[in-house]
Design a protein around this motif. Structure first.
Motif, PDB file in Angstrom:
ATOM      1  N   GLU A   1       0.856  -1.175   0.000  1.00 44.67           N
ATOM      2  CA  GLU A   1       0.000   0.000   0.000  1.00 44.67           C
ATOM      3  C   GLU A   1       0.898   1.233   0.000  1.00 44.67           C
ATOM      4  O   GLU A   1       0.822   2.086   0.882  1.00 44.67           O
ATOM      5  N   SER A   2       1.755   1.309  -1.002  1.00 43.40           N
ATOM      6  CA  SER A   2       2.751   2.377  -1.035  1.00 43.40           C
ATOM      7  C   SER A   2       2.136   3.747  -1.251  1.00 43.40           C
ATOM      8  O   SER A   2       2.763   4.766  -0.940  1.00 43.40           O
ATOM      9  N   PHE A   3       0.933   3.818  -1.788  1.00 43.20           N
ATOM     10  CA  PHE A   3       0.290   5.104  -2.047  1.00 43.20           C
ATOM     11  C   PHE A   3      -0.684   5.509  -0.944  1.00 43.20           C
ATOM     12  O   PHE A   3      -1.234   6.610  -0.983  1.00 43.20           O
ATOM     13  N   ALA A   4      -0.937   4.622   0.021  1.00 37.58           N
ATOM     14  CA  ALA A   4      -1.985   4.883   1.014  1.00 37.58           C
ATOM     15  C   ALA A   4      -1.578   5.923   2.051  1.00 37.58           C
ATOM     16  O   ALA A   4      -2.440   6.513   2.698  1.00 37.58           O
TER      17      ALA A   4
ATOM     18  N   PRO B   1     -13.533   8.618   1.671  1.00 34.42           N
ATOM     19  CA  PRO B   1     -13.322   7.450   0.800  1.00 34.42           C
ATOM     20  C   PRO B   1     -14.569   7.036   0.029  1.00 34.42           C
ATOM     21  O   PRO B   1     -14.463   6.524  -1.089  1.00 34.42           O
ATOM     22  N   ARG B   2     -15.733   7.230   0.600  1.00 31.22           N
ATOM     23  CA  ARG B   2     -16.966   6.851  -0.101  1.00 31.22           C
ATOM     24  C   ARG B   2     -17.165   7.680  -1.358  1.00 31.22           C
ATOM     25  O   ARG B   2     -17.560   7.157  -2.413  1.00 31.22           O
ATOM     26  N   ILE B   3     -16.900   8.972  -1.274  1.00 39.65           N
ATOM     27  CA  ILE B   3     -17.025   9.846  -2.440  1.00 39.65           C
ATOM     28  C   ILE B   3     -15.984   9.479  -3.488  1.00 39.65           C
ATOM     29  O   ILE B   3     -16.271   9.419  -4.693  1.00 39.65           O
TER      30      ILE B   3
ATOM     31  N   THR C   1      -4.837   5.419  -2.955  1.00 41.69           N
ATOM     32  CA  THR C   1      -4.408   6.315  -1.876  1.00 41.69           C
ATOM     33  C   THR C   1      -5.183   6.067  -0.582  1.00 41.69           C
ATOM     34  O   THR C   1      -5.083   6.888   0.339  1.00 41.69           O
ATOM     35  N   MET C   2      -5.937   4.990  -0.505  1.00 41.58           N
ATOM     36  CA  MET C   2      -6.602   4.623   0.745  1.00 41.58           C
ATOM     37  C   MET C   2      -6.197   3.200   1.122  1.00 41.58           C
ATOM     38  O   MET C   2      -5.947   2.362   0.250  1.00 41.58           O
ATOM     39  N   PRO C   3      -6.075   2.887   2.412  1.00 43.94           N
ATOM     40  CA  PRO C   3      -5.770   1.519   2.831  1.00 43.94           C
ATOM     41  C   PRO C   3      -6.837   0.536   2.341  1.00 43.94           C
ATOM     42  O   PRO C   3      -7.993   0.915   2.124  1.00 43.94           O
ATOM     43  N   PHE C   4      -6.435  -0.711   2.184  1.00 46.43           N
ATOM     44  CA  PHE C   4      -7.352  -1.708   1.649  1.00 46.43           C
ATOM     45  C   PHE C   4      -8.541  -1.932   2.580  1.00 46.43           C
ATOM     46  O   PHE C   4      -9.667  -2.136   2.129  1.00 46.43           O
TER      47      PHE C   4
END
Length: 269
Positions: free
Chosen positions: A4-7, A18-20, A125-128
């Motif tokens: 998750e290098s971009f998170a 994150p929902r949007i 850009t968000m964690p899984f």
């Protein structure tokens, strides 16, 4: 392993709801995938690049992802211009390069890169785990969300099992090559991997039931839609609607031109 290098980051994109991000990215991907006008696709690619710049991601890491995808697209460029027949653009010896094949390959290239860049900027850009809980909040079926989260959690465990089996085979003198023994060894490794994965899944299920698992995953994270998220939602929705309007208007403009061309063909003959 799936990293998750971009998170982790401090950009505006990282602080959005994150929902949007998830809902608008899926909508944007559908619109781009269903578009065919080059002006629309180039505009979408430029917008995706802007999202990458806003998210402040490492260019080298983004480029690595693009190289993998475009390496597959390269095979389409080697195939479609020669097989998707139509108007001939050029000839290379006995091979003809057809205009519809070139157009289709170019459309696939623009669509793939635009969608991939948007997913990197807004989803990667968000964690899984955040992605899974966002899907749940957006009313995605629970079984799909749980399957996604559990797969992500235990794919690393399966990878460790695979490495352990390969390490044991090499200790016993196994050296991979292009022979029957190599194929037989790998088939045994894959079969044993499935057996161990099934046994571990059963143990995990029993452990979860012992800890009171009732079929739901709970999250302590509360999603909040701040002002920046609403502004981003309005801007991206406006851009998506603009792409749709541009696509439809260009289709209506090109249709009469095609009809005029078809009506002139018999008269000139």
């Amino acid at each position: 392993m799936i990293s998750e290098s971009f998170a982790i980051g401090e950009s505006i994109i990282h602080r959005l709801d994150p929902r949007i991000r998830l809902s608008l990215t899926v909508l944007y991907a559908f619109v781009v995938a269903l578009s065919y006008q080059f002006s629309v696709l180039v505009l979408a690619l430029g917008f995706s690049l802007i999202l990458i710049l806003i998210s402040r991601l490492r260019v080298q890491e983004v480029f690595k992802r693009l190289v993998i995808v475009n390496a597959l697209i390269l095979f389409l460029w080697l195939l479609l211009p020669f097989t998707f027949k139509g108007e001939v653009l050029a000839r290379i010896g006995s091979f003809a390069i057809y205009r519809p094949g070139v157009i289709l390959a170019a459309q696939i290239t623009l669509k793939s890169n635009a969608i991939l860049l948007a997913f990197i900027a807004l989803i990667a850009t968000m964690p899984f785990s955040t992605l899974g809980h966002s899907m749940y909040r957006l009313r995605v079926p629970e079984k799909i969300v749980y399957l996604l989260l559990m797969t992500y959690r235990y794919i690393f465990v399966i990878e460790e099992e695979y490495r352990r089996l390969i390490r044991a085979a090499k200790i016993r003198g196994f050296r991979p090559g292009t022979n029957a023994n190599t194929y037989r060894t790998y088939s045994h490794v894959i079969g044993m991997l499935f057996v161990r994965a099934a046994a571990r899944a059963e143990r995990v299920h029993q452990a979860m039931r012992c800890r009171g698992f009732n079929g739901k995953f709970y999250s302590l994270q509360e999603f909040q839609t701040n002002a920046a998220s609403w502004v981003f939602a309005i801007m991206m929705t406006t851009f998506i609607v603009s792409l749709i309007i541009m696509e439809l208007s260009l289709i209506h403009i090109s249709e009469p031109t095609r009809q005029d061309t078809r009506t002139r063909m018999p008269s000139s003959a």
